[in-house]
Design an enzyme around this catalytic site. Structure first.
Site, PDB file in Angstrom:
ATOM      1  N   ASN A   1      -2.934   2.682 -10.136  1.00  0.00           N
ATOM      2  CA  ASN A   1      -3.432   1.958  -8.958  1.00  0.00           C
ATOM      3  C   ASN A   1      -3.459   0.477  -9.336  1.00  0.00           C
ATOM      4  O   ASN A   1      -3.132   0.097 -10.464  1.00  0.00           O
ATOM      5  CB  ASN A   1      -4.818   2.468  -8.549  1.00  0.00           C
ATOM      6  CG  ASN A   1      -5.246   1.948  -7.189  1.00  0.00           C
ATOM      7  OD1 ASN A   1      -4.473   2.004  -6.231  1.00  0.00           O
ATOM      8  ND2 ASN A   1      -6.442   1.414  -7.072  1.00  0.00           N
ATOM      9  N   LYS A   2      -3.846  -0.359  -8.383  1.00  0.00           N
ATOM     10  CA  LYS A   2      -3.833  -1.808  -8.586  1.00  0.00           C
ATOM     11  C   LYS A   2      -4.479  -2.200  -9.906  1.00  0.00           C
ATOM     12  O   LYS A   2      -5.531  -1.679 -10.267  1.00  0.00           O
ATOM     13  CB  LYS A   2      -4.558  -2.470  -7.408  1.00  0.00           C
ATOM     14  CG  LYS A   2      -4.645  -3.983  -7.446  1.00  0.00           C
ATOM     15  CD  LYS A   2      -3.296  -4.658  -7.594  1.00  0.00           C
ATOM     16  CE  LYS A   2      -2.302  -4.239  -6.530  1.00  0.00           C
ATOM     17  NZ  LYS A   2      -0.920  -4.663  -6.821  1.00  0.00           N
TER      18      LYS A   2
ATOM     19  N   GLY B   1       0.858  -1.182   0.000  1.00  0.00           N
ATOM     20  CA  GLY B   1       0.000   0.000   0.000  1.00  0.00           C
ATOM     21  C   GLY B   1       0.894   1.233   0.000  1.00  0.00           C
ATOM     22  O   GLY B   1       1.850   1.318   0.797  1.00  0.00           O
ATOM     23  N   ALA B   2       0.590   2.190  -0.884  1.00  0.00           N
ATOM     24  CA  ALA B   2       1.525   3.293  -1.120  1.00  0.00           C
ATOM     25  C   ALA B   2       1.902   4.078   0.143  1.00  0.00           C
ATOM     26  O   ALA B   2       3.095   4.278   0.409  1.00  0.00           O
ATOM     27  CB  ALA B   2       0.952   4.220  -2.203  1.00  0.00           C
TER      28      ALA B   2
ATOM     29  N   GLN C   1      -5.967  -8.572  -2.369  1.00  0.00           N
ATOM     30  CA  GLN C   1      -5.962  -7.589  -1.280  1.00  0.00           C
ATOM     31  C   GLN C   1      -7.382  -7.201  -0.865  1.00  0.00           C
ATOM     32  O   GLN C   1      -7.618  -6.857   0.295  1.00  0.00           O
ATOM     33  CB  GLN C   1      -5.204  -6.322  -1.700  1.00  0.00           C
ATOM     34  CG  GLN C   1      -3.703  -6.493  -1.836  1.00  0.00           C
ATOM     35  CD  GLN C   1      -3.308  -6.814  -3.261  1.00  0.00           C
ATOM     36  OE1 GLN C   1      -4.088  -7.418  -4.005  1.00  0.00           O
ATOM     37  NE2 GLN C   1      -2.109  -6.457  -3.642  1.00  0.00           N
TER      38      GLN C   1
ATOM     39  N   ASP D   1      -1.394   4.704  -6.320  1.00  0.00           N
ATOM     40  CA  ASP D   1       0.035   4.468  -6.064  1.00  0.00           C
ATOM     41  C   ASP D   1       0.911   5.598  -6.570  1.00  0.00           C
ATOM     42  O   ASP D   1       1.991   5.850  -6.040  1.00  0.00           O
ATOM     43  CB  ASP D   1       0.469   3.132  -6.671  1.00  0.00           C
ATOM     44  CG  ASP D   1      -0.016   2.005  -5.792  1.00  0.00           C
ATOM     45  OD1 ASP D   1      -1.192   1.623  -5.918  1.00  0.00           O
ATOM     46  OD2 ASP D   1       0.766   1.560  -4.927  1.00  0.00           O
TER      47      ASP D   1
HETATM   48  O1  MRU Z   1       0.360  -4.082  -4.495  1.00  0.00           O
HETATM   49  P1  MRU Z   1      -0.216  -3.281  -3.360  1.00  0.00           P
HETATM   50  O2  MRU Z   1      -1.055  -4.088  -2.430  1.00  0.00           O
HETATM   51  O3  MRU Z   1       0.842  -2.481  -2.645  1.00  0.00           O
HETATM   52  O4  MRU Z   1      -1.177  -2.243  -4.088  1.00  0.00           O
HETATM   53  C1  MRU Z   1      -1.882  -1.308  -3.313  1.00  0.00           C
HETATM   54  C2  MRU Z   1      -2.803  -0.469  -4.082  1.00  0.00           C
HETATM   55  O5  MRU Z   1      -2.915  -0.544  -5.282  1.00  0.00           O
HETATM   56  C3  MRU Z   1      -3.546   0.585  -3.304  1.00  0.00           C
HETATM   57  O6  MRU Z   1      -4.782   0.861  -3.896  1.00  0.00           O
HETATM   58  C4  MRU Z   1      -2.713   1.879  -3.270  1.00  0.00           C
HETATM   59  O7  MRU Z   1      -1.419   1.627  -2.833  1.00  0.00           O
HETATM   60  C5  MRU Z   1      -3.339   2.910  -2.392  1.00  0.00           C
HETATM   61  S1  MRU Z   1      -3.260   2.464  -0.700  1.00  0.00           S
HETATM   62  C6  MRU Z   1      -3.875   3.737   0.246  1.00  0.00           C
END
Ligand code: MRU
Length: 312
Positions: free
Chosen positions: A228-229, A50-51, A177, A218
């Protein structure tokens, strides 16, 4: 009744302590990193992800290197290379590197994260109607930050203010996730939620069962394109097709003014094994993020307010 939630990531004297998200939703256990290599391994294997949480991990990584007497610039390079898409990681590393006391700075970065998330939540309530049915993708909750959440922060602020939201939680292939983490968080918070296969989102919208979408980010480029994801872009297209607002909730530390547009955002490619069983020898492309063009974003929700432009 769930117990008190520890911070997702914290400084523990001479080490970094974090919730091991690989073990959720089965077990809530902590894991420590004492060396930079240990921390990088926890980042790569997504014990912490998560960012915003990665931003804190970056700052705490530099704090760790400083108390151990390691080369700070080598540590910075190693940390930043673990996950290339999240802007916050390099941001957190740079903040601690520039500070006279990297430990104090890393602790500040963590504390600010909670305050910033709460401000995002406060502003975001204004876009959530009473009894809203909200769809979200991936996990942008307390587990992706230090403890409150960005997209989930908006949802929990709406819940706390009596708007009674309910949430469609995209499973979020391949690392799940949504199903593993977002559903676990919402359930602990007493917010009604339903996990769905990613592929159902468009049909839910077509059926009039979604009032708005809110996701995290992200990296947000200067022109407002949002990484984003993977799967987020498809959700945004479906939302636009069905006239449903699509909000991106993120702290300012996710905005990267040095990156002009989404096509310049580095997209992480992860281990093909995450996609599961595939016939031996068949190619797998496991890009972990995609880019949603700015024109599909209804508004950005930041600690500064709700804005239709990325600059606020
Ligand atoms: O691969 P991850 O689990 O780190 O990806 C996370 C995401 O895509 C979240 O949506 C993003 O980091 C925002 S978290 C507040």
């Amino acid at each position: 009744m769930p117990g008190v939630m520890p911070p997702t990531i914290e400084w523990a004297g001479d080490r970094v302590r974090l919730i091991d998200q690989r073990r959720l939703p089965g077990e809530l256990v902590m894991v420590d990193a004492v060396t930079i290599d240990e921390l990088c391994e926890l980042i790569v294997t997504m014990a912490v992800r998560g960012a915003p949480a990665l931003g804190v991990a970056g700052a705490m990584g530099i704090a760790l290197a400083s108390v151990r007497g390691d080369d700070l610039h080598a540590a910075a390079e190693k940390l930043i290379s673990t996950r290339p898409t999240a802007a916050n990681l390099a941001w957190g590393v740079r903040r601690a590197l520039a500070a006279r006391d990297p430990v104090a700075e890393a602790v500040d970065v963590a504390q600010e994260d909670v305050a910033v998330n709460r401000a995002i939540g406060r502003h975001g309530v204004s876009v959530v109607p009473q009894d809203a049915r909200i769809l979200t993708h991936c996990n942008a909750g307390g587990l992706a930050c230090v403890g409150y959440g960005t997209a989930i922060g908006v949802i929990r602020a709406a819940h706390d203010s009596g708007r009674s939201p309910s949430v469609w939680v995209d499973e979020t292939r391949p690392a799940r996730q949504g199903a593993r983490l977002t559903a676990w968080e919402l359930d602990r918070l007493g917010i009604p939620c339903t996990v769905v296969a990613d592929a159902l989102a468009a049909s839910l919208m077509a059926g009039g069962e979604v009032d708005l979408v809110v996701v995290g980010a992200d990296r947000i480029a200067a022109n407002g394109d949002v990484a984003n994801k993977v799967g987020t872009y498809g959700v945004a297209i479906a939302a636009r097709h069905h006239g449903i607002p699509f909000y991106v909730a993120a702290p300012r530390s996710t905005f990267d003014p040095s990156c002009p547009s989404g096509d310049r955002i580095p997209i992480e490619r992860r281990d093909p094994a995450e996609l599961g069983d595939v016939p031996p020898g068949v190619a797998v492309d496991n890009r972990a993020f995609d880019v949603t063009p700015a024109d599909l974003v209804t508004a950005y929700i930041t600690e500064d307010g709700v804005s239709t432009t990325p600059s606020g």
